[in-house]
Design a protein around this motif. Sequence first.
Motif, short mmCIF file in Angstrom:
data_model
loop_
_atom_site.label_atom_id
_atom_site.label_comp_id
_atom_site.label_asym_id
_atom_site.label_seq_id
_atom_site.Cartn_x
_atom_site.Cartn_y
_atom_site.Cartn_z
N ARG A 3 -64.61 8.57 -7.88
CA ARG A 3 -66.06 8.52 -7.78
C ARG A 3 -66.44 7.82 -6.48
O ARG A 3 -65.80 6.85 -6.08
N ASN A 39 -72.60 10.15 -13.64
CA ASN A 39 -73.20 9.64 -12.41
C ASN A 39 -74.65 9.22 -12.60
O ASN A 39 -75.06 8.17 -12.10
N SER A 67 -74.40 8.89 -6.44
CA SER A 67 -73.06 8.80 -7.04
C SER A 67 -72.55 10.21 -7.32
O SER A 67 -73.30 11.06 -7.80
N THR A 69 -68.72 12.50 -8.38
CA THR A 69 -67.35 12.45 -8.88
C THR A 69 -66.58 13.66 -8.39
O THR A 69 -67.07 14.78 -8.45
N SER A 86 -72.37 15.33 -13.50
CA SER A 86 -73.69 14.82 -13.85
C SER A 86 -73.90 14.97 -15.34
O SER A 86 -73.50 15.95 -15.94
#
Length: 113
Positions: A3, A39, A67, A69, A86
Amino acid sequence: MDRIFLYTDGVTEAKNPEGERFGNDRLVDALNDDREIGNDSLILRVKAAVDLFAGEEAQYDDMTMVSFTYLGAPKAGSDSEPHSGSDSEPHSGSESEPDSGSESRTGDLKGTK
């Protein structure tokens, strides 16, 4: 799971009524509290931690967080698209309220410094 969390200095420089800054240690604690959340939830968690820390103290800097991932490349022969990581609709993580007169934009940043 890898992440990446990006943020502006308004997050770590948020002050409480005693003049203390939120700082890197509190940010790291908020980020590591639950590594399995999505996120969007992570951004909301960090924002809540900053809000709790700051209390009623007015903040004068923007707070922007992103954010995402990386879940790896799709496997060979897979028809599925990679999942974004998400857990809900996109969330800007912006401090600004809709009625504040601020606006948020995304776009081409070529030529900006």
